[in-house]
Write a protein that holds these residues in place. Structure first.
Motif, PDB file in Angstrom:
ATOM      1  N   THR A   1       0.845  -1.237   0.112  1.00 34.22           N
ATOM      2  CA  THR A   1       0.138  -0.039   0.076  1.00 34.22           C
ATOM      3  C   THR A   1       0.981   1.095   0.059  1.00 34.22           C
ATOM      4  O   THR A   1       0.603   2.163  -0.801  1.00 34.22           O
ATOM      5  CB  THR A   1      -0.926   0.003   1.252  1.00 34.22           C
ATOM      6  OG1 THR A   1      -1.836  -1.234   1.040  1.00 34.22           O
ATOM      7  CG2 THR A   1      -1.880   1.027   1.209  1.00 34.22           C
ATOM      8  N   SER A   2       1.802   1.331   0.799  1.00 33.40           N
ATOM      9  CA  SER A   2       2.832   2.492   1.121  1.00 33.40           C
ATOM     10  C   SER A   2       3.643   2.579  -0.348  1.00 33.40           C
ATOM     11  O   SER A   2       3.696   3.786  -0.874  1.00 33.40           O
ATOM     12  CB  SER A   2       3.817   2.283   1.972  1.00 33.40           C
ATOM     13  OG  SER A   2       4.450   3.307   2.214  1.00 33.40           O
ATOM     14  N   LEU A   3       3.964   1.586  -0.817  1.00 27.55           N
ATOM     15  CA  LEU A   3       4.818   1.552  -2.287  1.00 27.55           C
ATOM     16  C   LEU A   3       3.842   2.004  -3.291  1.00 27.55           C
ATOM     17  O   LEU A   3       4.254   3.038  -4.170  1.00 27.55           O
ATOM     18  CB  LEU A   3       5.229   0.244  -2.724  1.00 27.55           C
ATOM     19  CG  LEU A   3       6.179   0.091  -3.830  1.00 27.55           C
ATOM     20  CD1 LEU A   3       7.206   0.917  -4.023  1.00 27.55           C
ATOM     21  CD2 LEU A   3       6.713  -1.249  -4.168  1.00 27.55           C
ATOM     22  N   ILE A   4       2.655   1.587  -3.391  1.00 28.38           N
ATOM     23  CA  ILE A   4       1.540   1.980  -4.320  1.00 28.38           C
ATOM     24  C   ILE A   4       1.496   3.480  -4.294  1.00 28.38           C
ATOM     25  O   ILE A   4       1.168   4.335  -5.283  1.00 28.38           O
ATOM     26  CB  ILE A   4       0.179   1.373  -4.449  1.00 28.38           C
ATOM     27  CG1 ILE A   4       0.699  -0.115  -4.890  1.00 28.38           C
ATOM     28  CG2 ILE A   4      -0.806   1.710  -5.186  1.00 28.38           C
ATOM     29  CD1 ILE A   4      -0.130  -1.033  -4.889  1.00 28.38           C
ATOM     30  N   THR A   5       1.036   3.911  -3.171  1.00 23.07           N
ATOM     31  CA  THR A   5       0.974   5.627  -2.846  1.00 23.07           C
ATOM     32  C   THR A   5       2.143   6.385  -3.409  1.00 23.07           C
ATOM     33  O   THR A   5       1.957   7.389  -4.137  1.00 23.07           O
ATOM     34  CB  THR A   5       0.654   5.570  -1.406  1.00 23.07           C
ATOM     35  OG1 THR A   5      -0.183   4.951  -1.014  1.00 23.07           O
ATOM     36  CG2 THR A   5       0.408   7.350  -1.035  1.00 23.07           C
TER      37      THR A   5
ATOM     38  N   LEU B   1       3.901   8.921 -10.667  1.00 19.16           N
ATOM     39  CA  LEU B   1       3.212   8.894 -12.066  1.00 19.16           C
ATOM     40  C   LEU B   1       2.406  10.087 -12.408  1.00 19.16           C
ATOM     41  O   LEU B   1       2.500  10.507 -13.856  1.00 19.16           O
ATOM     42  CB  LEU B   1       2.734   7.494 -12.181  1.00 19.16           C
ATOM     43  CG  LEU B   1       3.207   6.401 -12.136  1.00 19.16           C
ATOM     44  CD1 LEU B   1       2.358   4.994 -12.313  1.00 19.16           C
ATOM     45  CD2 LEU B   1       4.344   6.276 -13.140  1.00 19.16           C
ATOM     46  N   GLU B   2       1.668  10.537 -11.261  1.00 18.44           N
ATOM     47  CA  GLU B   2       1.059  11.825 -11.592  1.00 18.44           C
ATOM     48  C   GLU B   2       1.952  12.979 -11.995  1.00 18.44           C
ATOM     49  O   GLU B   2       1.515  13.514 -12.825  1.00 18.44           O
ATOM     50  CB  GLU B   2       0.161  12.048 -10.316  1.00 18.44           C
ATOM     51  CG  GLU B   2      -0.540  13.176 -10.256  1.00 18.44           C
ATOM     52  CD  GLU B   2      -1.124  13.802  -9.025  1.00 18.44           C
ATOM     53  OE1 GLU B   2      -2.012  14.995  -9.178  1.00 18.44           O
ATOM     54  OE2 GLU B   2      -1.090  12.939  -8.255  1.00 18.44           O
ATOM     55  N   GLU B   3       3.101  12.892 -11.454  1.00 21.22           N
ATOM     56  CA  GLU B   3       4.017  14.378 -11.651  1.00 21.22           C
ATOM     57  C   GLU B   3       4.515  13.935 -13.301  1.00 21.22           C
ATOM     58  O   GLU B   3       4.880  14.644 -13.847  1.00 21.22           O
ATOM     59  CB  GLU B   3       5.368  14.242 -10.738  1.00 21.22           C
ATOM     60  CG  GLU B   3       4.739  14.554  -9.295  1.00 21.22           C
ATOM     61  CD  GLU B   3       4.245  16.080  -9.447  1.00 21.22           C
ATOM     62  OE1 GLU B   3       4.687  16.961 -10.242  1.00 21.22           O
ATOM     63  OE2 GLU B   3       3.156  16.431  -8.560  1.00 21.22           O
ATOM     64  N   LEU B   4       4.989  12.680 -13.419  1.00 24.44           N
ATOM     65  CA  LEU B   4       5.315  12.264 -14.803  1.00 24.44           C
ATOM     66  C   LEU B   4       4.429  12.600 -15.889  1.00 24.44           C
ATOM     67  O   LEU B   4       4.641  12.800 -17.154  1.00 24.44           O
ATOM     68  CB  LEU B   4       5.951  10.896 -15.011  1.00 24.44           C
ATOM     69  CG  LEU B   4       7.043  10.791 -13.902  1.00 24.44           C
ATOM     70  CD1 LEU B   4       7.525   9.184 -14.086  1.00 24.44           C
ATOM     71  CD2 LEU B   4       8.346  11.600 -14.484  1.00 24.44           C
ATOM     72  N   SER B   5       2.988  12.612 -15.590  1.00 25.38           N
ATOM     73  CA  SER B   5       2.221  12.833 -16.534  1.00 25.38           C
ATOM     74  C   SER B   5       2.211  14.082 -17.219  1.00 25.38           C
ATOM     75  O   SER B   5       1.547  14.521 -18.201  1.00 25.38           O
ATOM     76  CB  SER B   5       0.697  12.423 -15.784  1.00 25.38           C
ATOM     77  OG  SER B   5       0.391  13.235 -14.988  1.00 25.38           O
ATOM     78  N   THR B   6       2.700  15.042 -16.385  1.00 27.98           N
ATOM     79  CA  THR B   6       2.789  16.313 -16.978  1.00 27.98           C
ATOM     80  C   THR B   6       3.522  16.353 -18.155  1.00 27.98           C
ATOM     81  O   THR B   6       3.379  17.323 -18.932  1.00 27.98           O
ATOM     82  CB  THR B   6       3.415  17.507 -16.098  1.00 27.98           C
ATOM     83  OG1 THR B   6       4.666  17.174 -15.470  1.00 27.98           O
ATOM     84  CG2 THR B   6       2.425  17.517 -14.575  1.00 27.98           C
TER      85      THR B   6
ATOM     86  N   GLY C   1      12.304   5.615 -16.943  1.00 30.02           N
ATOM     87  CA  GLY C   1      12.336   5.165 -15.628  1.00 30.02           C
ATOM     88  C   GLY C   1      11.247   4.524 -15.208  1.00 30.02           C
ATOM     89  O   GLY C   1      11.230   3.587 -14.584  1.00 30.02           O
ATOM     90  N   LYS C   2      10.120   5.275 -15.857  1.00 34.92           N
ATOM     91  CA  LYS C   2       8.808   4.661 -15.482  1.00 34.92           C
ATOM     92  C   LYS C   2       8.809   3.179 -15.959  1.00 34.92           C
ATOM     93  O   LYS C   2       8.165   2.471 -15.220  1.00 34.92           O
ATOM     94  CB  LYS C   2       7.811   5.663 -16.056  1.00 34.92           C
ATOM     95  CG  LYS C   2       6.284   5.068 -15.945  1.00 34.92           C
ATOM     96  CD  LYS C   2       5.567   6.215 -16.430  1.00 34.92           C
ATOM     97  CE  LYS C   2       3.983   5.447 -16.522  1.00 34.92           C
ATOM     98  NZ  LYS C   2       2.936   6.626 -17.151  1.00 34.92           N
ATOM     99  N   GLN C   3       9.050   3.068 -17.123  1.00 33.19           N
ATOM    100  CA  GLN C   3       8.760   1.538 -17.615  1.00 33.19           C
ATOM    101  C   GLN C   3       9.747   0.630 -16.876  1.00 33.19           C
ATOM    102  O   GLN C   3       9.271  -0.624 -16.477  1.00 33.19           O
ATOM    103  CB  GLN C   3       9.241   1.608 -19.209  1.00 33.19           C
ATOM    104  CG  GLN C   3       8.654   2.536 -20.088  1.00 33.19           C
ATOM    105  CD  GLN C   3       9.005   2.498 -21.518  1.00 33.19           C
ATOM    106  OE1 GLN C   3      10.123   1.971 -21.819  1.00 33.19           O
ATOM    107  NE2 GLN C   3       8.150   3.040 -22.324  1.00 33.19           N
TER     108      GLN C   3
END
Length: 774
Positions: free
Chosen positions: A572-576, A582-587, A595-597
């Motif tokens: 749960t902590s890791l997913i948070t 991922l939200e910041e990278l979506s910008t 790195g995301k992949q």
């Protein structure tokens, strides 16, 4: 090389025909000096000692200054100083002069003759010229040719006392026949001969002798020049100073030419013309100076107006020096940062591996023990089961931890907990103490990394402020220098320092957006958007670049080596944290983040490994699991719920991982391969319905949001068939009421067609309302 003794002046013996009677040895100290003094006026050449004394008197007459310059100027003057001060020395058989005798003579002579030397030297006013010296030399040669000796009674009628002294010195320079040395070596070569034989091997002995002779001549010439300089003065040449000087005097009796007014007028006009020309030239120079002053003022003004360039240069130079110092500081500290990072990573890895190995060992020993129990039950023997000490200790340790967890749940009021869903990550008190001590030591080293560094070089906010000033003052050069690409590299070591004690697997770990470096970069980007008129400013990508280059590699290491997919709290902590990243990278929609992949790929790989290594649901005969309190039944239940827990943790990645990946992992590999098989082996009843309901509850609702959907996900087909099969069995058993719980499960997973068929087949019209509500 043969050694040639230094050239010295020896005293002549009393019985020699050329010797002076004044040089007879005396038993009293100072006798040689007292007898040599009258020799200045006597006829005949003085002995070697007399000549040395004359030289010594001249040198001593110059005072300490002449002596200092001599020893400091050349090597030869140093060698000649004892000879000038101490008179003549008597060479021994080897041609060497004993220094001890010379030093004693010097001490005795210097004390007795100091006063007489000053009086005699005051009488010396002139040095004989070269003609007089040559005449004295010729006269001596004639006397030597006639009588073969020079009489001691010869008197020189010279008005200058210094002439006789020089004559004696010159005559002494040529020794008598009986004092001449037999030449056992070749004659000294001249300078031209030595230069001609430069390329051929030279005789070192001859070269040294010639050098000594030349040095001797040079030294004598220097002494002569010094003596001349001392005696020179305004009245040196009295014969020439007495000549009458004719002085022209103006005779007032001479008549002057007659005065002509025309001539005077002409001269005045000429003078006036010259003055006017001079005045005009002065005016021109004045005008030129005025123009130069105006030009200088204009230049000063221009320089004052262009002082911004100097300020620009000063700013750029200061930024260059600052960046160089910053890079040097980071290069020096990066080694310490890497070492501390490795130490913390090794500590966490050791703890994770310890827990994983303990879980696998306990599972292996408990399964082996239950198999032995099953074989003993099949053989119907009453013999006691032999268990080794290690297995017995492990079983007791497992049961003690379970008891402590039950007590903790009872105190917290959690009564719906299922055995097997606990993480079982408790450490012993000794291991926990050792872990905390090591972690504390690493934290202390972590705080010491930048304790000797100024804030301008280790504080991210201060560093960004420097670049913000650059962007505000000179935006063009800032963007042309691609500073937005350099800032993430400069901040990388400093961010890594802040992430050393950050553990994203802990539920109480600080969020990424609350970290100091994150807020500093956000403020820097916000000011960039205000200052820059460009919509596509490169500074907007600084945060995403920092996350890609610094944060994601850190998270990837945790996922690959430390994360336990069976732990719900860690997952749960890791997913948070991953959702925030991922939200910041979506910008940066147009940027494909490697790195995301890599991060998502490592998550998938780790979950696959957990399914293969940690999921184990044993199948026992029904007679062994019918008894719910039997060890086999309890062990099977714990392992089934452990698999359900992993199923839940995998599906928590919904929205982070793609749906097809989750369906393949959760449904294809875990549900259909392990959980369904365990359910098929279970006895139909309320427990089976409860397990199916729990599995359906963990399925993401997003998969079934399509209202037109009449069939479920393809990977759930086996699960749907098991639900229908269980419903058929329960409808014919005493648990008929449990069928009402299975129909909502089918409706939830969008198996509407199968639910309607089952309702029509068993005439369960009261359950049609459940389908209509969907």
């Amino acid at each position: 090389m043969a050694y040639r003794p230094k050239r010295t002046f020896r005293q002549r013996r009393a019985h020699s025909s050329d010797s002076d009677g004044a040089e007879e040895p005396s038993s009293e100290p100072g006798a040689p000096e007292e007898q040599a003094a009258p020799g200045l006026t006597e006829e005949g050449p003085p002995s070697g000692g007399g000549r040395a004394e004359v030289t010594a008197r001249r040198v001593r007459g110059r005072g300490p200054r002449g002596r200092g310059r001599v020893w400091a100027s050349s090597r030869r003057a140093t060698a000649a100083a004892p000879r000038a001060e101490g008179g003549s020395g008597v060479p021994d058989e080897e041609g060497e002069t004993p220094h001890s005798s010379e030093s004693k003579d010097d001490q005795s002579s210097s004390s007795n003759s100091s006063s007489s030397l000053e009086e005699e030297f005051s009488s010396i006013v002139n040095i004989p010229d070269a003609a007089f010296i040559q005449a004295a030399r010729r006269k001596r040669e004639l006397a030597r040719a006639q009588d073969d000796y020079i009489s001691l009674d010869v008197k020189h009628t010279s008005a200058i006392p210094g002439m006789k002294k020089n004559s004696e010195e010159d005559s002494e320079s040529e020794p008598d026949d009986h004092e001449k040395r037999i030449p056992f070596t070749p004659k000294p070569q001249t300078l031209k001969q030595r230069m001609a034989e430069e390329t051929t091997p030279r005789n070192e002995e001859t070269s040294e002798e010639s050098q000594e002779d030349e040095n001797q001549d040079i030294w004598e010439q220097q002494q002569m020049r010094k003596a001349v300089k001392i005696t020179e003065g305004p009245d040196l040449d009295l014969s020439y100073s007495s000549e009458p000087q004719t002085v022209k005097k103006f005779d007032t009796l001479i008549s002057l030419p007659p005065v002509n007014l025309e001539i005077i007028k002409k001269q005045l006009n000429t003078r006036l013309t010259l003055l006017q020309d001079t005045h005009r030239s002065h005016l021109r120079e004045y005008e030129k100076y005025i123009q130069d002053v105006k030009s200088s003022k204009s230049t000063i003004q221009n320089l004052e107006n262009s002082s911004n360039q100097a300020l620009n240069f000063k700013f750029y130079k200061s930024m260059k020096i600052y960046v160089e110092n910053l890079i040097d500081c980071l290069n020096e500290k990066i080694i310490s940062i890497q070492e501390i990072e490795s130490s913390m990573h090794a500590l966490l890895l050791k703890q994770a591996m310890t827990l994983m190995k303990r879980r696998q060992d306990e599972l292996k020993h408990e399964s082996t023990y239950l198999q032995q129990l099953s074989r003993r039950a099949e053989t119907s023997t009453n013999e006691s089961l032999a268990v080794d000490e290690k297995t017995q200790w492990i079983l007791e340790e497992i049961e003690s931890r379970r008891s402590r967890r039950r007590q903790a749940r009872a105190l917290s009021g959690n009564c719906d907990h299922q055995e097997g869903t606990s993480s079982d990550d408790e450490l012993s008190s000794a291991d926990m103490t050792d872990f905390q001590k090591t972690q504390g030591d690493i934290s202390q080293d972590h705080k010491k990394i930048f304790e000797d560094v100024h804030d301008d070089f280790c504080n991210i906010q201060h560093i960004l402020l420097k670049f913000q000033q650059w962007r505000e003052k000179y935006p063009d050069s800032y963007y042309e220098a691609f500073i937005s690409l350099c800032i993430p590299k400069l901040l990388n070591p400093l961010i890594r320092v802040q992430l050393i004690d950050w553990n994203p697997l802990k539920f109480d770990a600080i969020g990424i957006k609350q970290m100091p470096w994150f807020t500093s970069i956000e403020e820097f980007m916000a000011s960039s958007m205000e200052d820059s008129k460009k919509e596509d400013s490169a500074d907007k990508k600084i945060l995403s670049t920092v996350i890609n280059k610094t944060l994601i590699p850190r998270l990837t290491d945790f996922v690959e080596f430390i994360w336990d997919p069976l732990s719900t709290s860690q997952t749960t902590s890791l997913i948070t944290h991953c959702r925030v990243i991922l939200e910041e990278l979506s910008t940066c929609a147009n940027e494909v983040s490697k790195g995301k992949q890599d991060l998502l790929k490592s998550v998938v790989v780790r979950m696959k490994k957990a399914i293969e290594d940690d999921v184990f649901i044993p199948l026992y005969p029904k007679w062994t699991v019918e008894n719910k309190i039997s060890p086999h039944s309890k062990f099977q239940e714990r392992q089934f719920w452990s698999g359900v827990k992993l199923f839940h943790n995998i599906l928590l990645w919904n929205g982070v991982l793609p749906d097809d990946t989750l369906q393949e992992l959760g449904l294809g590999k875990l549900l259909n391969r392990y959980l369904i098989i365990a359910l098929l082996n279970a006895i139909p009843g309320p427990d089976v319905v409860k397990k199916c309901d729990q599995i359906a509850a963990y399925l993401p609702e997003k998969w079934f949001q399509n209202s037109a959907m009449r069939t479920s996900v393809p990977q759930l087909e086996n699960f749907i068939q098991f639900l229908l099969q269980s419903a058929h069995k329960l409808s014919r058993s005493e648990f008929r009421e449990e069928v009402k719980e299975i129909i909502p499960i089918l409706v939830k997973i969008k198996a509407l067609n199968q639910a309607e068929s089952f309702i029509e087949e068993y005439h369960l019209d009261h359950l049609k309302s459940v389908i209509k509500e969907v």
